[in-house]
Design a protein around this motif. Structure first.
Motif, PDB file in Angstrom:
ATOM      1  N   ALA A 185       0.832  -1.201   0.000  1.00  0.00           N
ATOM      2  CA  ALA A 185       0.000   0.000   0.000  1.00  0.00           C
ATOM      3  C   ALA A 185       0.867   1.252   0.000  1.00  0.00           C
ATOM      4  CB  ALA A 185      -0.937   0.006   1.202  1.00  0.00           C
ATOM      5  N   ALA A 186       1.972   1.223   0.734  1.00  0.00           N
ATOM      6  CA  ALA A 186       2.814   2.411   0.899  1.00  0.00           C
ATOM      7  C   ALA A 186       4.257   2.105   0.507  1.00  0.00           C
ATOM      8  CB  ALA A 186       2.756   2.904   2.347  1.00  0.00           C
ATOM      9  N   THR A 187       4.948   3.135   0.068  1.00  0.00           N
ATOM     10  CA  THR A 187       6.355   3.034  -0.304  1.00  0.00           C
ATOM     11  C   THR A 187       7.215   2.783   0.925  1.00  0.00           C
ATOM     12  OG1 THR A 187       6.078   4.460  -2.226  1.00  0.00           O
ATOM     13  CG2 THR A 187       8.297   4.331  -1.284  1.00  0.00           C
ATOM     14  N   PHE A 188       8.206   1.910   0.770  1.00  0.00           N
ATOM     15  CA  PHE A 188       9.160   1.648   1.858  1.00  0.00           C
ATOM     16  C   PHE A 188      10.507   2.255   1.487  1.00  0.00           C
ATOM     17  CE2 PHE A 188      12.727  -0.998   3.347  1.00  0.00           C
ATOM     18  CZ  PHE A 188      12.614  -0.753   4.708  1.00  0.00           C
ATOM     19  N   GLU A 189      11.053   3.056   2.395  1.00  0.00           N
ATOM     20  CA  GLU A 189      12.380   3.628   2.202  1.00  0.00           C
ATOM     21  C   GLU A 189      13.057   3.786   3.549  1.00  0.00           C
ATOM     22  OE1 GLU A 189      12.030   7.476   0.317  1.00  0.00           O
ATOM     23  OE2 GLU A 189      10.034   7.752   1.147  1.00  0.00           O
ATOM     24  N   ASP A 190      14.368   3.593   3.571  1.00  0.00           N
ATOM     25  CA  ASP A 190      15.141   3.695   4.804  1.00  0.00           C
ATOM     26  C   ASP A 190      16.548   4.147   4.425  1.00  0.00           C
ATOM     27  OD1 ASP A 190      16.500   3.449   7.177  1.00  0.00           O
ATOM     28  OD2 ASP A 190      15.734   1.453   7.670  1.00  0.00           O
ATOM     29  N   ASP A 195      24.764   0.040   3.014  1.00  0.00           N
ATOM     30  CA  ASP A 195      25.623  -1.042   2.520  1.00  0.00           C
ATOM     31  C   ASP A 195      25.062  -1.585   1.204  1.00  0.00           C
ATOM     32  OD1 ASP A 195      27.784  -3.134   2.962  1.00  0.00           O
ATOM     33  OD2 ASP A 195      26.000  -4.390   2.748  1.00  0.00           O
ATOM     34  N   PRO A 196      25.870  -1.642   0.146  1.00  0.00           N
ATOM     35  CA  PRO A 196      25.366  -2.084  -1.164  1.00  0.00           C
ATOM     36  C   PRO A 196      24.752  -3.487  -1.135  1.00  0.00           C
ATOM     37  CG  PRO A 196      27.494  -1.017  -1.413  1.00  0.00           C
ATOM     38  CD  PRO A 196      27.273  -1.181   0.057  1.00  0.00           C
ATOM     39  N   ASP A 197      25.386  -4.403  -0.403  1.00  0.00           N
ATOM     40  CA  ASP A 197      24.835  -5.762  -0.347  1.00  0.00           C
ATOM     41  C   ASP A 197      23.489  -5.778   0.366  1.00  0.00           C
ATOM     42  OD1 ASP A 197      27.036  -6.772  -1.678  1.00  0.00           O
ATOM     43  OD2 ASP A 197      28.125  -7.240   0.163  1.00  0.00           O
ATOM     44  N   GLU A 198      23.372  -4.971   1.427  1.00  0.00           N
ATOM     45  CA  GLU A 198      22.117  -4.922   2.161  1.00  0.00           C
ATOM     46  C   GLU A 198      21.038  -4.241   1.314  1.00  0.00           C
ATOM     47  OE1 GLU A 198      19.970  -5.795   5.783  1.00  0.00           O
ATOM     48  OE2 GLU A 198      21.713  -6.548   4.694  1.00  0.00           O
ATOM     49  N   ARG A 199      21.419  -3.223   0.563  1.00  0.00           N
ATOM     50  CA  ARG A 199      20.453  -2.589  -0.331  1.00  0.00           C
ATOM     51  C   ARG A 199      19.973  -3.562  -1.400  1.00  0.00           C
ATOM     52  NH1 ARG A 199      22.127   3.591  -2.032  1.00  0.00           N
ATOM     53  NH2 ARG A 199      21.715   4.577  -0.011  1.00  0.00           N
ATOM     54  N   THR A 200      20.891  -4.347  -1.932  1.00  0.00           N
ATOM     55  CA  THR A 200      20.504  -5.337  -2.932  1.00  0.00           C
ATOM     56  C   THR A 200      19.518  -6.332  -2.348  1.00  0.00           C
ATOM     57  OG1 THR A 200      22.633  -5.136  -4.075  1.00  0.00           O
ATOM     58  CG2 THR A 200      21.355  -7.135  -4.481  1.00  0.00           C
ATOM     59  N   ARG A 201      19.783  -6.763  -1.111  1.00  0.00           N
ATOM     60  CA  ARG A 201      18.902  -7.745  -0.476  1.00  0.00           C
ATOM     61  C   ARG A 201      17.514  -7.167  -0.201  1.00  0.00           C
ATOM     62  NH1 ARG A 201      17.059  -9.244   4.416  1.00  0.00           N
ATOM     63  NH2 ARG A 201      18.045  -7.473   5.463  1.00  0.00           N
ATOM     64  N   GLY A 204      16.388  -4.786  -3.866  1.00  0.00           N
ATOM     65  CA  GLY A 204      16.450  -5.478  -5.148  1.00  0.00           C
ATOM     66  C   GLY A 204      17.568  -5.035  -6.057  1.00  0.00           C
ATOM     67  N   GLN A 205      18.297  -3.969  -5.667  1.00  0.00           N
ATOM     68  CA  GLN A 205      19.417  -3.484  -6.463  1.00  0.00           C
ATOM     69  C   GLN A 205      20.296  -2.627  -5.559  1.00  0.00           C
ATOM     70  OE1 GLN A 205      18.366  -2.527 -10.544  1.00  0.00           O
ATOM     71  NE2 GLN A 205      19.895  -0.874 -10.591  1.00  0.00           N
ATOM     72  N   TYR A 206      21.596  -2.685  -5.775  1.00  0.00           N
ATOM     73  CA  TYR A 206      22.530  -2.054  -4.845  1.00  0.00           C
ATOM     74  C   TYR A 206      22.408  -0.534  -4.795  1.00  0.00           C
ATOM     75  CZ  TYR A 206      25.384  -0.713  -8.887  1.00  0.00           C
ATOM     76  OH  TYR A 206      25.828  -0.150 -10.062  1.00  0.00           O
ATOM     77  N   ASP A 207      21.895   0.073  -5.857  1.00  0.00           N
ATOM     78  CA  ASP A 207      21.789   1.535  -5.884  1.00  0.00           C
ATOM     79  C   ASP A 207      20.342   2.033  -5.784  1.00  0.00           C
ATOM     80  OD1 ASP A 207      21.107   0.539  -8.336  1.00  0.00           O
ATOM     81  OD2 ASP A 207      22.295   1.955  -9.507  1.00  0.00           O
ATOM     82  N   HIS A 208      19.418   1.173  -5.368  1.00  0.00           N
ATOM     83  CA  HIS A 208      18.034   1.600  -5.109  1.00  0.00           C
ATOM     84  C   HIS A 208      17.901   2.090  -3.674  1.00  0.00           C
ATOM     85  CE1 HIS A 208      15.826  -0.733  -8.552  1.00  0.00           C
ATOM     86  NE2 HIS A 208      16.809   0.043  -8.990  1.00  0.00           N
ATOM     87  N   ARG A 209      17.021   3.059  -3.484  1.00  0.00           N
ATOM     88  CA  ARG A 209      16.838   3.659  -2.160  1.00  0.00           C
ATOM     89  C   ARG A 209      15.440   3.433  -1.596  1.00  0.00           C
ATOM     90  NH1 ARG A 209      21.055   8.007  -1.904  1.00  0.00           N
ATOM     91  NH2 ARG A 209      20.033   8.637   0.034  1.00  0.00           N
ATOM     92  N   ARG A 210      14.535   2.886  -2.391  1.00  0.00           N
ATOM     93  CA  ARG A 210      13.157   2.692  -1.934  1.00  0.00           C
ATOM     94  C   ARG A 210      12.461   1.649  -2.790  1.00  0.00           C
ATOM     95  NH1 ARG A 210      13.994   7.502  -4.019  1.00  0.00           N
ATOM     96  NH2 ARG A 210      14.121   8.428  -1.931  1.00  0.00           N
ATOM     97  N   ILE A 211      11.371   1.100  -2.230  1.00  0.00           N
ATOM     98  CA  ILE A 211      10.466   0.223  -2.972  1.00  0.00           C
ATOM     99  C   ILE A 211       9.117   0.924  -3.005  1.00  0.00           C
ATOM    100  CG2 ILE A 211       9.385  -2.048  -3.118  1.00  0.00           C
ATOM    101  CD1 ILE A 211      11.625  -3.156  -1.398  1.00  0.00           C
ATOM    102  N   TYR A 212       8.673   1.325  -4.181  1.00  0.00           N
ATOM    103  CA  TYR A 212       7.403   2.021  -4.297  1.00  0.00           C
ATOM    104  C   TYR A 212       6.236   1.057  -4.127  1.00  0.00           C
ATOM    105  CZ  TYR A 212       9.650   6.288  -5.980  1.00  0.00           C
ATOM    106  OH  TYR A 212      10.405   7.428  -6.085  1.00  0.00           O
TER     107      TYR A 212
END
Length: 339
Positions: A185-190, A195-201, A204-212
């Motif tokens: 329902a809502a975008t998740f961002e933190d 950490d690139p590996d943690e962002r990938t996990r 979904g991608q090492y340089d993404h900052r949020r999931i819409y």
């Protein structure tokens, strides 16, 4: 092949990938000859498309000839079938230009190269280089805007959306796509996750900052856009979805309202006042009022009465002196329509 592509995506710099992909991927396509699938962007045929993905490798995704992915093929079908972009060649600002689309748009705009402007933060393929959060172009620069899979990368996506709104001409339209998880329902961002590996996990991608989530369109509306959320793949036939290997992503079509739209959307009381002023200015001189006829008595319950139509002689005798005739009070046929 799946492992090679996945390793390259996660370990090679994007600018290097953009330079190498132009000849390495078509070379790999020699092993995929066939007629089962077709790319609607370039018209090439293969037995299947190449796999692609940073974390989960998607089969049948990447066109070896033009490098289109599922979302590019879906967008291209919509542009060709539902818009006049390829016929009218309006001024187009293409941010983070996809190679597959840029090649064809560049050819279509060959007679008007100044109307097709590509931009990216670092891509060597783009004409201009800037941060989408601070676009160095004047207000209303573009008639059409394409900006896809960028907002999930930037620090302040709302600022970027406002900048995109600013450089789009009133009445102009565009397509602004991002990966959207419609189960959320809502975008998740933190922003604490760096950490690139943690962002990938997580993202979904090492340089993404949020999931819409499903509120993605609402964020675009907050910037001022009108937004159409379109499940265009559902409008295609099952055979087209298979042959073109289309995704289930939705298209987000945006439009910057024109000034006339803003007037029409003003509060009803304002619009009524404006209409009354226009009508008063257009009205002919008022004719003398005809005295009202006495009210007819009410019919008894359950019964109806029909008043006898007066004769012309009776009507003339009952009319006060100097009263206007019905023809003189008729509304002029040329009266301007109301707003």
């Amino acid at each position: 092949m799946r492992r090679i592509i996945k390793w390259a995506l996660n370990h090679l710099p994007r600018t290097l990938l953009q330079r190498l992909a132009g000849w390495m991927v078509p070379l790999a396509g020699l092993f995929y000859r066939g007629r089962r699938v077709e790319c609607p962007v370039c018209g090439s045929h293969y037995r299947k498309f190449l796999p692609y993905g940073y974390v989960t490798s998607r089969p049948n995704a990447l066109c070896p000839h033009c490098l289109s992915l599922e979302r590019h093929r879906l967008l291209w079908l919509w542009l060709v079938r539902e818009t006049r972009l390829l016929d009218d060649c309006p001024r187009l600002l293409h941010i983070a230009p996809e190679v597959c689309l840029m090649r064809h748009l560049g050819r279509l705009y060959a007679q008007h190269p100044e109307r097709y402007v590509t931009a990216d933060l670092e891509s060597p393929l783009a004409k201009l280089h800037f941060d989408v959060q601070q676009i160095p172009l004047e207000d209303g620069f573009a008639e059409v805007l394409l900006c896809n899979h960028i907002l999930e990368h930037v620090a302040d996506d709302r600022l970027a959306m406002r900048e995109l709104f600013r450089v789009l001409r009133p009445g102009g339209w565009g397509v602004i796509l991002s990966p959207v998880d419609r189960t959320r329902a809502a975008t998740f961002e933190d922003d604490s996750i760096t950490d690139p590996d943690e962002r990938t996990r997580i993202f979904g991608q090492y340089d993404h900052r949020r999931i819409y989530g499903r509120d993605y369109a609402d964020r675009l509306r907050e910037a001022g856009f009108e937004v159409l959320e379109l499940d265009y793949a559902a409008a295609c036939t099952a055979e087209e979805r298979r042959r073109y290997a289309l995704c289930k992503d939705w298209l987000y079509i945006v439009r910057r309202p024109a000034e006339s739209d803003l007037i029409r959307k003003a509060p009803a009381s304002v619009n009524r006042a404006s209409a009354a002023e226009e009508e008063t200015a257009a009205e002919p001189a008022a004719a003398p009022a005809t005295p009202a006829a006495p009210a007819a008595p009410a019919a008894p319950a359950g019964k109806t009465t029909a008043a006898a139509e007066p004769t012309a002689e009776e009507a003339a005798a009952a009319r006060p002196a100097n009263a206007p005739t019905p023809e003189s009070t008729a509304e002029p046929a040329s009266r301007p329509a109301r707003a």
